[in-house]
Design a protein around this motif. Structure first.
Motif, PDB file in Angstrom:
ATOM      1  N   ASN A  14       0.834  -1.209   0.000  1.00 28.05           N
ATOM      2  CA  ASN A  14       0.000   0.000   0.000  1.00 28.05           C
ATOM      3  C   ASN A  14       0.870   1.262   0.000  1.00 28.05           C
ATOM      4  O   ASN A  14       0.542   2.246  -0.657  1.00 28.05           O
ATOM      5  CB  ASN A  14      -0.941   0.015   1.202  1.00 28.05           C
ATOM      6  CG  ASN A  14      -2.063  -0.992   1.073  1.00 28.05           C
ATOM      7  OD1 ASN A  14      -2.313  -1.535  -0.001  1.00 28.05           O
ATOM      8  ND2 ASN A  14      -2.733  -1.256   2.179  1.00 28.05           N
ATOM      9  N   ALA A  18       0.884   4.019  -2.883  1.00 28.85           N
ATOM     10  CA  ALA A  18       0.671   5.437  -2.560  1.00 28.85           C
ATOM     11  C   ALA A  18       1.804   6.299  -3.115  1.00 28.85           C
ATOM     12  O   ALA A  18       1.559   7.380  -3.650  1.00 28.85           O
ATOM     13  CB  ALA A  18       0.543   5.619  -1.058  1.00 28.85           C
ATOM     14  N   ARG A  21       1.300   6.689  -6.746  1.00 24.83           N
ATOM     15  CA  ARG A  21       0.169   7.596  -6.998  1.00 24.83           C
ATOM     16  C   ARG A  21       0.599   9.053  -6.791  1.00 24.83           C
ATOM     17  O   ARG A  21       0.243   9.921  -7.583  1.00 24.83           O
ATOM     18  CB  ARG A  21      -1.011   7.237  -6.087  1.00 24.83           C
ATOM     19  CG  ARG A  21      -2.229   8.091  -6.292  1.00 24.83           C
ATOM     20  CD  ARG A  21      -2.879   7.859  -7.641  1.00 24.83           C
ATOM     21  NE  ARG A  21      -3.979   8.797  -7.791  1.00 24.83           N
ATOM     22  CZ  ARG A  21      -4.175   9.561  -8.855  1.00 24.83           C
ATOM     23  NH1 ARG A  21      -3.396   9.454  -9.903  1.00 24.83           N
ATOM     24  NH2 ARG A  21      -5.161  10.404  -8.894  1.00 24.83           N
ATOM     25  N   VAL A 100      -4.987  10.901  -1.253  1.00 26.20           N
ATOM     26  CA  VAL A 100      -4.041   9.793  -1.110  1.00 26.20           C
ATOM     27  C   VAL A 100      -3.604   9.667   0.354  1.00 26.20           C
ATOM     28  O   VAL A 100      -3.576   8.566   0.914  1.00 26.20           O
ATOM     29  CB  VAL A 100      -2.811   9.987  -2.036  1.00 26.20           C
ATOM     30  CG1 VAL A 100      -1.717   8.975  -1.726  1.00 26.20           C
ATOM     31  CG2 VAL A 100      -3.227   9.885  -3.494  1.00 26.20           C
ATOM     32  N   SER A 103      -6.452   8.295   2.548  1.00 26.23           N
ATOM     33  CA  SER A 103      -6.649   6.871   2.297  1.00 26.23           C
ATOM     34  C   SER A 103      -5.576   6.041   3.003  1.00 26.23           C
ATOM     35  O   SER A 103      -5.877   5.020   3.620  1.00 26.23           O
ATOM     36  CB  SER A 103      -6.627   6.608   0.792  1.00 26.23           C
ATOM     37  OG  SER A 103      -6.676   5.226   0.534  1.00 26.23           O
ATOM     38  N   ASN A 104      -4.331   6.488   2.915  1.00 28.89           N
ATOM     39  CA  ASN A 104      -3.240   5.744   3.562  1.00 28.89           C
ATOM     40  C   ASN A 104      -3.369   5.757   5.075  1.00 28.89           C
ATOM     41  O   ASN A 104      -3.110   4.742   5.731  1.00 28.89           O
ATOM     42  CB  ASN A 104      -1.885   6.311   3.148  1.00 28.89           C
ATOM     43  CG  ASN A 104      -1.496   5.838   1.780  1.00 28.89           C
ATOM     44  OD1 ASN A 104      -2.139   4.973   1.202  1.00 28.89           O
ATOM     45  ND2 ASN A 104      -0.438   6.406   1.244  1.00 28.89           N
TER      46      ASN A 104
END
Length: 185
Positions: A14, A18, A21, A100, A103-104
């Motif tokens: 993840n 990230a 992204r 982002v 979300s992380n």
């Protein structure tokens, strides 16, 4: 042990996702800035050539002054539009990067809560108070982050509407000034 390794691997994957992204968002933003810069350079060159031709054919100083005033108003109006375009790119980039990050942090929080739940199942007798304190601390930090995130979004929305209102008012003032300083009849 396997569960911890799987969770760590998932967390690492993840994190890499990230990072990729964020890199993609940054490159897209840089591409939009470069495109805007090239468009502005081309537009400026074309306007300067046009102005040189127009001023080369002017015979009357009053007409030259009028054209220069008109050009100044147009340039100011264009500068306002350009600043609005730059602000839009920055604002969109900031919004995407915030998503982002949120979300992380949400994924990390879920993993931590899952680990605390696993710890609770395997905790020795009498450690419930410590585990509950840990859970409360995690819940409080998640709530604090959520509150700060929402406050940040509200500030960003307020700034966005303020910038749009200010640029609109500036553009209107430029147009009004251009009409007042137009060619004398």
């Amino acid at each position: 042990m396997t569960t911890s390794n799987e969770q760590f691997a998932k967390l690492s994957a993840n994190g890499f996702e990230a990072a990729f992204r964020v890199a993609q968002i940054t490159l897209d933003s840089a591409e939009r800035f470069a495109k805007l810069s090239l468009e502005l350079s081309k537009q400026t060159l074309e306007e300067n050539v046009k102005l040189a031709r127009e001023l080369g054919s002017v015979k009357d100083p009053q007409e030259a002054l009028s054209r220069v005033n008109k050009l100044a108003a147009q340039n100011l109006e264009q500068a306002v539009a350009n600043s609005r375009n730059v602000y839009d790119i920055v604002s969109q980039t900031q919004t995407e990067l915030s998503k982002v990050a949120e979300s992380n942090i949400a994924d990390l929080n879920k993993t931590l809560i899952g680990n605390v739940e696993a710890l609770t199942k395997n905790a020795p007798a009498g450690s419930e108070a410590a585990v509950n304190a840990l859970k409360s601390g995690l819940a409080a930090s998640a709530a604090a982050f959520s509150t700060l995130s929402k406050a940040g979004q509200q500030v960003a929305e307020f700034a966005d509407s303020s910038v749009k209102a200010a640029t609109s008012a500036t553009a209107d003032a430029v147009k009004a000034a251009a009409k007042r300083t137009g060619p004398a009849a």
